[in-house]
Write a protein that holds these residues in place. Sequence first.
Motif, PDB file in Angstrom:
ATOM      1  N   ALA A 120      51.045 -16.429   9.197  1.00  0.00           N
ATOM      2  CA  ALA A 120      51.455 -15.020   9.182  1.00  0.00           C
ATOM      3  C   ALA A 120      50.869 -14.332  10.400  1.00  0.00           C
ATOM      4  CB  ALA A 120      50.975 -14.333   7.905  1.00  0.00           C
ATOM      5  N   GLN A 121      51.537 -13.280  10.853  1.00  0.00           N
ATOM      6  CA  GLN A 121      51.025 -12.510  11.980  1.00  0.00           C
ATOM      7  C   GLN A 121      51.647 -11.123  11.974  1.00  0.00           C
ATOM      8  OE1 GLN A 121      52.087 -14.903  15.367  1.00  0.00           O
ATOM      9  NE2 GLN A 121      54.189 -14.182  15.412  1.00  0.00           N
ATOM     10  N   LEU A 122      50.920 -10.179  12.538  1.00  0.00           N
ATOM     11  CA  LEU A 122      51.399  -8.804  12.643  1.00  0.00           C
ATOM     12  C   LEU A 122      51.139  -8.297  14.061  1.00  0.00           C
ATOM     13  CD1 LEU A 122      50.231  -7.068   9.327  1.00  0.00           C
ATOM     14  CD2 LEU A 122      52.566  -7.674   9.973  1.00  0.00           C
ATOM     15  N   ASP A 123      52.045  -7.501  14.557  1.00  0.00           N
ATOM     16  CA  ASP A 123      51.883  -6.857  15.853  1.00  0.00           C
ATOM     17  C   ASP A 123      51.024  -5.612  15.650  1.00  0.00           C
ATOM     18  OD1 ASP A 123      52.082  -5.665  18.308  1.00  0.00           O
ATOM     19  OD2 ASP A 123      54.273  -5.642  18.374  1.00  0.00           O
ATOM     20  N   VAL A 124      49.840  -5.578  16.260  1.00  0.00           N
ATOM     21  CA  VAL A 124      48.956  -4.423  16.088  1.00  0.00           C
ATOM     22  C   VAL A 124      49.145  -3.401  17.198  1.00  0.00           C
ATOM     23  CG1 VAL A 124      47.237  -5.780  14.866  1.00  0.00           C
ATOM     24  CG2 VAL A 124      47.030  -5.499  17.325  1.00  0.00           C
ATOM     25  N   GLN A 125      50.100  -3.650  18.097  1.00  0.00           N
ATOM     26  CA  GLN A 125      50.399  -2.696  19.154  1.00  0.00           C
ATOM     27  C   GLN A 125      50.802  -1.361  18.550  1.00  0.00           C
ATOM     28  OE1 GLN A 125      49.946  -3.688  22.209  1.00  0.00           O
ATOM     29  NE2 GLN A 125      50.506  -1.832  23.297  1.00  0.00           N
ATOM     30  N   GLU A 126      50.259  -0.285  19.057  1.00  0.00           N
ATOM     31  CA  GLU A 126      50.522   1.073  18.597  1.00  0.00           C
ATOM     32  C   GLU A 126      49.971   1.336  17.200  1.00  0.00           C
ATOM     33  OE1 GLU A 126      54.679   1.702  18.950  1.00  0.00           O
ATOM     34  OE2 GLU A 126      54.708   1.500  21.118  1.00  0.00           O
ATOM     35  N   LYS A 127      49.263   0.353  16.608  1.00  0.00           N
ATOM     36  CA  LYS A 127      48.553   0.587  15.364  1.00  0.00           C
ATOM     37  C   LYS A 127      47.139   1.008  15.757  1.00  0.00           C
ATOM     38  CE  LYS A 127      51.953  -1.436  12.998  1.00  0.00           C
ATOM     39  NZ  LYS A 127      52.760  -1.990  14.056  1.00  0.00           N
ATOM     40  N   THR A 128      46.307   1.359  14.780  1.00  0.00           N
ATOM     41  CA  THR A 128      44.967   1.822  15.121  1.00  0.00           C
ATOM     42  C   THR A 128      44.104   0.690  15.680  1.00  0.00           C
ATOM     43  OG1 THR A 128      44.358   1.501  12.798  1.00  0.00           O
ATOM     44  CG2 THR A 128      44.998   3.717  13.477  1.00  0.00           C
ATOM     45  N   ASN A 129      43.950  -0.383  14.915  1.00  0.00           N
ATOM     46  CA  ASN A 129      43.174  -1.532  15.381  1.00  0.00           C
ATOM     47  C   ASN A 129      43.403  -2.703  14.437  1.00  0.00           C
ATOM     48  OD1 ASN A 129      41.372  -1.174  13.087  1.00  0.00           O
ATOM     49  ND2 ASN A 129      40.452   0.507  14.253  1.00  0.00           N
ATOM     50  N   GLU A 130      42.737  -3.830  14.725  1.00  0.00           N
ATOM     51  CA  GLU A 130      42.916  -5.030  13.911  1.00  0.00           C
ATOM     52  C   GLU A 130      42.434  -4.831  12.474  1.00  0.00           C
ATOM     53  OE1 GLU A 130      41.084  -8.364  15.724  1.00  0.00           O
ATOM     54  OE2 GLU A 130      42.431  -8.402  17.457  1.00  0.00           O
ATOM     55  N   ILE A 131      41.391  -4.031  12.287  1.00  0.00           N
ATOM     56  CA  ILE A 131      40.802  -3.865  10.957  1.00  0.00           C
ATOM     57  C   ILE A 131      41.831  -3.300   9.971  1.00  0.00           C
ATOM     58  CG2 ILE A 131      39.039  -2.648   9.627  1.00  0.00           C
ATOM     59  CD1 ILE A 131      37.242  -2.769  12.095  1.00  0.00           C
ATOM     60  N   THR A 132      42.608  -2.326  10.410  1.00  0.00           N
ATOM     61  CA  THR A 132      43.587  -1.714   9.512  1.00  0.00           C
ATOM     62  C   THR A 132      44.740  -2.661   9.199  1.00  0.00           C
ATOM     63  OG1 THR A 132      44.784  -0.735  11.373  1.00  0.00           O
ATOM     64  CG2 THR A 132      43.051   0.587  10.362  1.00  0.00           C
ATOM     65  N   CYS A 133      44.933  -3.684  10.033  1.00  0.00           N
ATOM     66  CA  CYS A 133      46.028  -4.631   9.808  1.00  0.00           C
ATOM     67  C   CYS A 133      45.582  -5.863   9.020  1.00  0.00           C
ATOM     68  CB  CYS A 133      46.609  -5.091  11.149  1.00  0.00           C
ATOM     69  SG  CYS A 133      47.411  -3.785  12.092  1.00  0.00           S
ATOM     70  N   PHE A 134      44.265  -5.996   8.800  1.00  0.00           N
ATOM     71  CA  PHE A 134      43.724  -7.204   8.164  1.00  0.00           C
ATOM     72  C   PHE A 134      44.298  -7.399   6.757  1.00  0.00           C
ATOM     73  CE2 PHE A 134      40.620  -9.972   6.169  1.00  0.00           C
ATOM     74  CZ  PHE A 134      40.269 -10.837   7.196  1.00  0.00           C
ATOM     75  N   GLN A 135      44.192  -6.369   5.916  1.00  0.00           N
ATOM     76  CA  GLN A 135      44.681  -6.484   4.538  1.00  0.00           C
ATOM     77  C   GLN A 135      46.195  -6.660   4.478  1.00  0.00           C
ATOM     78  OE1 GLN A 135      42.749  -6.849   1.882  1.00  0.00           O
ATOM     79  NE2 GLN A 135      44.576  -7.163   0.603  1.00  0.00           N
ATOM     80  N   PRO A 136      46.993  -5.860   5.221  1.00  0.00           N
ATOM     81  CA  PRO A 136      48.445  -6.084   5.208  1.00  0.00           C
ATOM     82  C   PRO A 136      48.833  -7.489   5.650  1.00  0.00           C
ATOM     83  CG  PRO A 136      47.947  -3.937   6.134  1.00  0.00           C
ATOM     84  CD  PRO A 136      46.638  -4.646   5.978  1.00  0.00           C
ATOM     85  N   LEU A 137      48.081  -8.054   6.597  1.00  0.00           N
ATOM     86  CA  LEU A 137      48.371  -9.411   7.041  1.00  0.00           C
ATOM     87  C   LEU A 137      48.175 -10.402   5.901  1.00  0.00           C
ATOM     88  CD1 LEU A 137      48.885 -11.494   9.390  1.00  0.00           C
ATOM     89  CD2 LEU A 137      46.401 -11.579   9.637  1.00  0.00           C
TER      90      LEU A 137
END
Length: 210
Positions: free
Chosen positions: A168-185
């Motif tokens: 799985a992977q998520l594009d964190v571009q234009e998101k706040t940072n990796e931490i906020t994407c960790f759980q959704p990933l």
Amino acid sequence: MPAEASSPIPPALDQLREHPEVAPEEVPGLLDRLAQVPDPRDPRGVRHALVGVLALAACAVLAGATSLLAVGEWIADAPPHVLEHVGVRPDPLFPKRSLPAETTVRRLLARIDGDTLDLAVGRWLADRRNRAEVRLPGLAVDGKNLRGAARAIHLLAALEYTTGLVLAQLDVQEKTNEITCFQPLLETVADLAGVVVTPGSSRTVMRRRA
């Protein structure tokens, strides 16, 4: 300015590159997952169904295509049984099937929601693993920059310890940072009960494989 025909495939499909080719019995599940991706086009005048275009592009990557040019070439020469499985039927007015050109594939991939496509592909990979009844021993979650893209792309990816494959992977571009994407990933990876999840790079995972 339009992307070059030889531009790299988008991250959502790139994660399929190291996985084996899709088997005929797996195509319906792939189509079901890709059907969850919204079509950004006006339905008037649509010639190729979005799910069919995405499925052909995915099959091309699974077969080894590493650029949009290669994807287009593979689709142009796709085996008839593959076209049948993904729902590309012969045109009633012409003896040949109407296939999406590379430019059509490129335009569609540029317009659809990348995260939604990532999610659909990741869930299909999870479905595939579950059918094979392979236990997931652990995941390493790490950020990486995608080279060769038209814009700077930073991804957060979950890699399997034993194979180093991206599940799985998520594009964190234009998101706040990796931490906020960790759980959704992690929510895109099925059945994490008892699975060890650690921060780590792909190099670390590959060393563990050795």
